[in-house]
Motif scaffolding. Structure first.
Motif, PDB file in Angstrom:
ATOM      1  N   UNK A 137       0.193  24.342  -0.760  1.00 48.05           N
ATOM      2  CA  UNK A 137      -0.505  25.495  -0.195  1.00 48.05           C
ATOM      3  C   UNK A 137      -1.918  25.493  -0.780  1.00 48.05           C
ATOM      4  N   UNK A 138      -2.877  25.058   0.019  1.00 44.93           N
ATOM      5  CA  UNK A 138      -4.259  24.950  -0.449  1.00 44.93           C
ATOM      6  C   UNK A 138      -5.101  26.172  -0.088  1.00 44.93           C
ATOM      7  N   UNK A 139      -4.450  27.247   0.312  1.00 47.33           N
ATOM      8  CA  UNK A 139      -5.186  28.453   0.677  1.00 47.33           C
ATOM      9  C   UNK A 139      -5.067  29.497  -0.436  1.00 47.33           C
ATOM     10  N   UNK A 140      -5.751  30.602  -0.257  1.00 42.31           N
ATOM     11  CA  UNK A 140      -5.655  31.726  -1.188  1.00 42.31           C
ATOM     12  C   UNK A 140      -4.642  32.762  -0.729  1.00 42.31           C
ATOM     13  N   UNK A 141      -3.816  32.411   0.254  1.00 42.93           N
ATOM     14  CA  UNK A 141      -2.804  33.321   0.789  1.00 42.93           C
ATOM     15  C   UNK A 141      -1.413  32.746   0.543  1.00 42.93           C
ATOM     16  N   UNK A 142      -0.422  33.605   0.479  1.00 42.09           N
ATOM     17  CA  UNK A 142       0.966  33.156   0.364  1.00 42.09           C
ATOM     18  C   UNK A 142       1.363  32.473   1.670  1.00 42.09           C
ATOM     19  N   UNK A 143       2.058  31.360   1.567  1.00 44.55           N
ATOM     20  CA  UNK A 143       2.617  30.682   2.731  1.00 44.55           C
ATOM     21  C   UNK A 143       4.117  30.939   2.740  1.00 44.55           C
ATOM     22  N   UNK A 144       4.616  31.479   3.844  1.00 45.26           N
ATOM     23  CA  UNK A 144       6.047  31.706   4.016  1.00 45.26           C
ATOM     24  C   UNK A 144       6.562  30.619   4.957  1.00 45.26           C
TER      25      UNK A 144
END
Length: 117
Positions: free
Chosen positions: A96-103
């Motif tokens: 997960x390369x973002x600043x958000x949680x990945x579900x």
């Protein structure tokens, strides 16, 4: 029909995963599916898994956020409602390369030798 409420899903730890919390939605219980189980994973920013492989295929479905899947050096970004199949014995890494949680949901056959109740 076997119904399992989200509130009753139990956490599980997955090998070689980092910064993730997994919930088993279906599987490994009396009355549940007989050939696979379904999990939901919440990957924090920077979280992921691998690189590694399993002796059985698996399906990933992104429910929220984005997940980068790396196979043979090739990167593919899965976004909301995108999915992929990882074949048996294929080495993959997910990040997960973002600043958000990945579900992300995962559908996996039971391990070899598992006897369903």
């Amino acid at each position: 029909m076997f119904v399992k409420r989200y509130q009753d899903a139990k956490p599980y730890e997955a090998a070689n995963h980092r910064e993730v919390k997994g919930l088993r939605l279906q599987g490994f219980e009396k009355g549940g599916p007989t050939n696979q189980w379904v999990g939901m994973s919440h990957f924090l920013p920077g979280g992921g898994a691998g690189p590694d492989s399993t002796p059985f295929e698996k399906v990933y479905i992104v429910i929220e956020g984005e997940m980068t899947v790396i196979v043979n050096g090739q990167e593919t970004v899965l976004k909301k409602f995108d999915s992929c199949t990882i074949p048996a014995n294929e080495v993959r890494e997910i990040v997960n390369r973002t600043n958000h949680v990945c579900v992300m949901m995962v559908v996996i056959p039971y391990p070899p030798g598992y006897q369903h109740e």
